[in-house]
Design a protein around this motif. Structure first.
Motif, short mmCIF file in Angstrom:
data_model
loop_
_atom_site.label_atom_id
_atom_site.label_comp_id
_atom_site.label_asym_id
_atom_site.label_seq_id
_atom_site.Cartn_x
_atom_site.Cartn_y
_atom_site.Cartn_z
N GLY A 251 0.81 -1.21 0.00
CA GLY A 251 0.00 0.00 0.00
C GLY A 251 0.84 1.25 0.00
N ALA A 252 1.92 1.24 0.80
CA ALA A 252 2.80 2.41 0.88
C ALA A 252 3.49 2.67 -0.46
N GLU A 253 3.89 1.61 -1.16
CA GLU A 253 4.53 1.78 -2.45
C GLU A 253 3.55 2.30 -3.49
N LEU A 254 2.31 1.84 -3.43
CA LEU A 254 1.29 2.36 -4.35
C LEU A 254 1.02 3.85 -4.07
N ARG A 255 1.05 4.22 -2.80
CA ARG A 255 0.88 5.63 -2.46
C ARG A 255 2.04 6.47 -3.01
N LYS A 256 3.26 5.95 -2.90
CA LYS A 256 4.42 6.67 -3.42
C LYS A 256 4.32 6.85 -4.93
N PRO B 155 -3.26 -8.72 -8.76
CA PRO B 155 -2.10 -8.32 -9.56
C PRO B 155 -2.50 -7.44 -10.75
N GLU B 156 -3.65 -7.77 -11.37
CA GLU B 156 -4.11 -6.97 -12.51
C GLU B 156 -4.38 -5.52 -12.10
N ARG B 157 -4.98 -5.35 -10.92
CA ARG B 157 -5.27 -3.99 -10.44
C ARG B 157 -4.00 -3.24 -10.11
N VAL B 158 -3.00 -3.97 -9.56
CA VAL B 158 -1.72 -3.33 -9.27
C VAL B 158 -1.10 -2.80 -10.57
N MET C 101 3.15 -9.29 -4.85
CA MET C 101 2.74 -9.03 -3.47
C MET C 101 1.22 -9.00 -3.37
N GLY C 102 0.56 -8.45 -4.40
CA GLY C 102 -0.89 -8.45 -4.40
C GLY C 102 -1.48 -9.83 -4.55
N ALA C 103 -0.71 -10.74 -5.18
CA ALA C 103 -1.21 -12.09 -5.43
C ALA C 103 -1.02 -13.02 -4.24
N GLU C 104 -0.21 -12.62 -3.28
CA GLU C 104 0.10 -13.51 -2.15
C GLU C 104 -1.14 -13.80 -1.32
#
Length: 285
Positions: free
Chosen positions: A17-22, A57-60, A81-84
């Motif tokens: 989440g933090a990386e997506l925010r960055k 993963p697709e949304r990421v 990471m989203g798929a885990e």
């Protein structure tokens, strides 16, 4: 954009989440603007960035596209990471131990490499059960029995990250003081030192000691762990605190602690001389 709600976000989910925010902030988008281009609402964006929601993963990949991210390696790591979905061994302790314990175990498990420096105690993944028990018995106030047993069990299972196939490389730089403090008494320490020598035989593990004669050195007042992520931008430093661990991610912080580790490793004994020192200490016990 549909997301699956999750409770008790793990450190891994929070980092995603933090990386997506960055990425969003780097693209100059507000949460409202991001929600508009992704056809969702602001609450979903903020919840995802807080790690409170799962994301496919697709949304990421779609978010990375709209955030103008061109780092393909980073995108694929974030997507994975989203798929885990599989829970790690540490999850069995989620309602028994402070989240910090779980976060450290999770970080060690997913790291490509680990560099640890410790001044007063043996590194967690190296500790024997007797050594760990002696450490936790010294806690003030006294730990409740259930949590005490959980802490010991969790501590001695942390070696699983190093023992598994494809486990991370582990460079442990241990001050001579930590090798000499008689935690649990002479018999326990002798057993612990023998265990370190055994662990050091593993191909992915390197143990080096900083002798008393080295004197002062940068970072001499702080034990910490540097974890290498799947890509450099996911590196993390975990500072060793008494109760709550502190995790650092900024480029400046990572650079500082990497340089400190470089200096410590320059003044540390070679692997061979470290083994000689440990055997000498054992003979004195």
């Amino acid at each position: 954009m549909r997301v699956a709600p999750r409770s008790n976000p793990t450190a891994r989910q929070q980092r995603l989440g933090a990386e997506l925010r960055k990425l969003r902030e780097g693209a100059g988008l507000s949460t409202e603007q991001a929600a508009a281009v992704l056809a969702t609402n602001r609450t979903v964006i903020t919840s995802t960035e807080a790690g409170r929601h799962g994301i496919s993963p697709e949304r990421v990949r779609r978010m990375a596209y709209h955030y103008d991210c061109t780092d393909k390696d980073l995108i694929e790591v974030l997507a994975s990471m989203g798929a885990e979905r599989t829970k790690g061994w540490w999850e069995e302790f989620r309602d028994l131990l402070p989240p910090t314990f779980l976060d450290i175990a999770e970080m060690e498990w997913f790291a490509k490499g680990l560099r640890m420096t410790t001044l007063a105690h043996i590194p967690g993944p190296f500790q024997t059960e007797s050594f760990a028990r002696a450490l936790f018995e010294a806690a003030i106030p006294q730990l409740p029995e259930e949590e005490f047993e959980a802490r010991v069990s969790h501590r001695i299972q942390r070696h699983r990250a190093l023992d598994r196939p494809g486990g991370p490389t582990y460079m442990a730089t241990i001050h001579e003081a930590a090798l000499r403090i008689e935690v649990g008494g002479r018999t326990v320490l002798r057993e612990q030192l023998a265990h370190i020598l055994h662990m050091a035989e593993q191909r992915n593990i390197t143990v080096r000691a900083i002798p008393f004669s080295a004197g002062a050195f940068p970072g001499s007042g702080q034990s910490f762990l540097y974890a290498y992520g799947e890509v450099p931008s996911l590196d993390t430093v975990q500072l060793d605190r008494t109760s709550v661990a502190e995790f650092l991610h900024t480029t400046t912080q990572l650079r500082k602690f990497s340089l400190q580790l470089d200096q410590m490793e320059r003044i540390a004994l070679t692997e061979s001389r470290t083994r000689d020192l440990i055997r000498s200490i054992m003979q004195q016990l």
